[in-house]
Scaffold this motif. Structure first.
Motif, mmCIF file in Angstrom:
data_model
loop_
_atom_site.group_PDB
_atom_site.id
_atom_site.type_symbol
_atom_site.label_atom_id
_atom_site.label_comp_id
_atom_site.label_asym_id
_atom_site.label_seq_id
_atom_site.Cartn_x
_atom_site.Cartn_y
_atom_site.Cartn_z
ATOM 1 N N VAL A 12 16.950 11.823 43.921
ATOM 2 C CA VAL A 12 17.471 12.057 42.568
ATOM 3 C C VAL A 12 18.306 13.334 42.572
ATOM 4 O O VAL A 12 17.805 14.410 42.910
ATOM 5 N N ASN A 13 19.568 13.202 42.224
ATOM 6 C CA ASN A 13 20.431 14.379 42.114
ATOM 7 C C ASN A 13 20.214 15.104 40.787
ATOM 8 O O ASN A 13 20.063 16.317 40.740
ATOM 9 N N GLU A 14 20.224 14.349 39.694
ATOM 10 C CA GLU A 14 20.039 14.961 38.382
ATOM 11 C C GLU A 14 19.719 13.892 37.353
ATOM 12 O O GLU A 14 20.022 12.712 37.537
ATOM 13 N N VAL A 15 19.086 14.319 36.279
ATOM 14 C CA VAL A 15 18.864 13.472 35.112
ATOM 15 C C VAL A 15 19.172 14.320 33.883
ATOM 16 O O VAL A 15 18.600 15.392 33.703
ATOM 17 N N VAL A 16 20.104 13.838 33.065
ATOM 18 C CA VAL A 16 20.563 14.620 31.913
ATOM 19 C C VAL A 16 20.773 13.702 30.715
ATOM 20 O O VAL A 16 20.893 12.481 30.851
ATOM 21 N N LEU A 17 20.815 14.312 29.554
ATOM 22 C CA LEU A 17 21.139 13.618 28.312
ATOM 23 C C LEU A 17 22.545 14.040 27.913
ATOM 24 O O LEU A 17 22.818 15.228 27.715
ATOM 25 N N LEU A 18 23.465 13.066 27.812
ATOM 26 C CA LEU A 18 24.873 13.370 27.577
ATOM 27 C C LEU A 18 25.381 12.699 26.299
ATOM 28 O O LEU A 18 24.897 11.633 25.914
ATOM 29 N N PRO A 19 26.374 13.305 25.655
ATOM 30 C CA PRO A 19 26.953 12.693 24.454
ATOM 31 C C PRO A 19 27.975 11.623 24.813
ATOM 32 O O PRO A 19 28.791 11.796 25.722
ATOM 33 N N GLY A 20 27.926 10.510 24.088
ATOM 34 C CA GLY A 20 28.926 9.469 24.251
ATOM 35 C C GLY A 20 30.089 9.683 23.300
ATOM 36 O O GLY A 20 30.188 10.713 22.617
ATOM 37 N N ASP A 21 30.976 8.699 23.236
ATOM 38 C CA ASP A 21 32.164 8.828 22.389
ATOM 39 C C ASP A 21 31.807 8.938 20.910
ATOM 40 O O ASP A 21 32.532 9.585 20.142
ATOM 41 N N ASP A 22 30.711 8.299 20.491
ATOM 42 C CA ASP A 22 30.328 8.305 19.079
ATOM 43 C C ASP A 22 29.207 9.292 18.777
ATOM 44 O O ASP A 22 28.622 9.256 17.691
ATOM 45 N N ALA A 23 28.908 10.172 19.716
ATOM 46 C CA ALA A 23 27.796 11.110 19.529
ATOM 47 C C ALA A 23 28.171 12.216 18.552
ATOM 48 O O ALA A 23 29.339 12.591 18.422
ATOM 49 N N ILE A 24 27.162 12.713 17.863
ATOM 50 C CA ILE A 24 27.341 13.864 16.983
ATOM 51 C C ILE A 24 27.099 15.120 17.813
ATOM 52 O O ILE A 24 25.999 15.337 18.316
ATOM 53 N N VAL A 25 28.126 15.921 17.969
ATOM 54 C CA VAL A 25 28.021 17.136 18.772
ATOM 55 C C VAL A 25 28.500 18.327 17.955
ATOM 56 O O VAL A 25 29.190 18.177 16.943
ATOM 57 N N ALA A 26 28.128 19.500 18.400
ATOM 58 C CA ALA A 26 28.561 20.720 17.724
ATOM 59 C C ALA A 26 30.063 20.916 17.925
ATOM 60 O O ALA A 26 30.616 20.507 18.943
ATOM 61 N N PRO A 27 30.747 21.502 16.960
ATOM 62 C CA PRO A 27 32.183 21.762 17.138
ATOM 63 C C PRO A 27 32.417 22.775 18.249
ATOM 64 O O PRO A 27 31.504 23.479 18.675
ATOM 65 N N ALA A 28 33.641 22.826 18.722
ATOM 66 C CA ALA A 28 33.995 23.772 19.779
ATOM 67 C C ALA A 28 33.698 25.196 19.321
ATOM 68 O O ALA A 28 33.920 25.548 18.158
ATOM 69 N N TRP A 29 33.169 25.996 20.245
ATOM 70 C CA TRP A 29 32.795 27.361 19.902
ATOM 71 C C TRP A 29 34.032 28.189 19.596
ATOM 72 O O TRP A 29 35.037 28.135 20.310
ATOM 73 N N VAL A 30 33.964 28.935 18.512
ATOM 74 C CA VAL A 30 35.060 29.814 18.106
ATOM 75 C C VAL A 30 34.518 31.236 18.051
ATOM 76 O O VAL A 30 33.458 31.473 17.460
ATOM 77 N N PRO A 31 35.187 32.204 18.664
ATOM 78 C CA PRO A 31 34.703 33.591 18.610
ATOM 79 C C PRO A 31 34.488 34.049 17.175
ATOM 80 O O PRO A 31 35.210 33.631 16.260
ATOM 81 N N TYR A 32 33.503 34.914 17.000
ATOM 82 C CA TYR A 32 33.123 35.369 15.658
ATOM 83 C C TYR A 32 34.312 35.944 14.903
ATOM 84 O O TYR A 32 34.514 35.652 13.721
ATOM 85 N N LYS A 33 35.122 36.735 15.595
ATOM 86 C CA LYS A 33 36.249 37.384 14.926
ATOM 87 C C LYS A 33 37.233 36.369 14.374
ATOM 88 O O LYS A 33 37.833 36.571 13.323
ATOM 89 N N GLU A 34 37.391 35.241 15.077
ATOM 90 C CA GLU A 34 38.330 34.217 14.631
ATOM 91 C C GLU A 34 37.736 33.341 13.529
ATOM 92 O O GLU A 34 38.471 32.620 12.849
ATOM 93 N N ALA A 63 15.622 4.417 38.509
ATOM 94 C CA ALA A 63 16.330 5.338 37.620
ATOM 95 C C ALA A 63 15.625 5.446 36.270
ATOM 96 O O ALA A 63 15.477 6.539 35.711
ATOM 97 N N ARG A 64 15.150 4.306 35.755
ATOM 98 C CA ARG A 64 14.439 4.339 34.474
ATOM 99 C C ARG A 64 13.150 5.147 34.594
ATOM 100 O O ARG A 64 12.793 5.911 33.691
ATOM 101 N N GLY A 65 12.468 4.999 35.711
ATOM 102 C CA GLY A 65 11.245 5.765 35.912
ATOM 103 C C GLY A 65 11.506 7.265 35.924
ATOM 104 O O GLY A 65 10.688 8.054 35.432
ATOM 105 N N ILE A 66 12.640 7.659 36.480
ATOM 106 C CA ILE A 66 12.993 9.084 36.489
ATOM 107 C C ILE A 66 13.207 9.592 35.067
ATOM 108 O O ILE A 66 12.754 10.677 34.698
#
Length: 259
Positions: free
Chosen positions: A75-97, A17-20
């Motif tokens: 190998v099914n997939e390899v991805v980079l995911l956010p954990g509980d303490d990760a800095i992520v973008a806020p939820a998307w809000v439509p432009y009009k709102e 897995a690490r090699g992948i």
């Protein structure tokens, strides 16, 4: 499919897995092995800490699987995911709102939806709102009726629209709970600069006409107030000190030289 006991062969495949992960990331960006858990029958996901700059709290996730009685791992997939303490973008809000008062610039347009609950056809003012939204032909007919009757405006504020405006104004900086109002000597009700308005809001709001006040030209609640009240008086100790009499300099150039 419910995840049962993790497949032992897949759980032990930490190095695989690490090699992948190292195929998509630099060695310095892959940290310690955080663990493995079953996703399903003979499907296991390994997690590795992410050391990539700018991604604190994220982790690498590698999902492995194998066929029944098979030794080769897939190998099914390899991805980079956010954990509980990760800095992520806020939820998307439509432009009009996302638009806020003051965001519109000269030339910008902000169309209002035909079914906006704040508005009703002008001829329906005072009646209950329509049960069903108007279709295109019905809206065109409303416009023709409004023009024929000389109503001027095709739509006007609904009861809901009026209530929303009143609640917004009353809770805002021109309401009774603002710091300016709480420190005021009196309310707008007794101020000579208050312009009265007509309609259902006249019992709660008016317009400030004091050019020296913060709320000049704005709607204010009658129990709002500020220090620019028309009847405000300064206490004697607050009065500015009188200016002394002018002193006239009578010295001549010769007298300056002798001094």
């Amino acid at each position: 499919m419910r995840a049962g006991k993790p497949d032992s062969t897949l759980v032990k495949a930490v190095d695989v897995a690490r090699g992948i992960v190292l195929e998509v990331a630099e060695p310095s960006e892959v940290g310690e092995h955080l663990g493995a858990h079953a996703e399903g029958e003979r499907v296991v996901t390994h997690q590795f800490a992410c050391e990539r700059p700018g991604y604190p709290g994220w982790y690498w996730s590698v999902t492995l699987t194998r066929a029944k009685r098979g030794k080769d791992l897939t190998v099914n997939e390899v991805v980079l995911l956010p954990g509980d303490d990760a800095i992520v973008a806020p939820a998307w809000v439509p432009y009009k709102e996302r638009l806020q008062p003051g965001d519109l610039s000269p030339g910008d347009l902000l169309p209002v939806e035909d079914e906006d609950p704040r508005l009703v056809p002008t001829y329906l003012v005072g009646d209950d709102p329509l049960d069903e939204p108007l279709d295109g032909d019905a809206r065109a007919q409303v416009r023709r009726v409004a023009e024929d009757l000389g109503l001027g405006r095709i739509r006007t504020l609904s009861r809901e629209g009026i209530d929303m405006a009143a609640e917004r104004w009353y809770a805002g900086p021109a309401g009774p709970e603002s710091p300016l109002a709480k420190s005021a000597p009196d309310t707008c009700t007794t101020c000579g600069f208050l312009l009265r308005i007509n309609g259902s809001l006249s019992e709660s709001f008016g317009v400030c006409a004091n050019g020296n006040a913060n709320d000049d030209g704005k709607v204010v609640s009658l129990d709002h107030g500020c220090g620019a009240h028309s009847e405000v008086k300064l206490a004697r100790k607050q009065q500015p000190l009188p200016m002394p009499d002018h002193a006239f300099d009578t010295l001549t150039d010769d007298e300056y030289e002798r001094i």
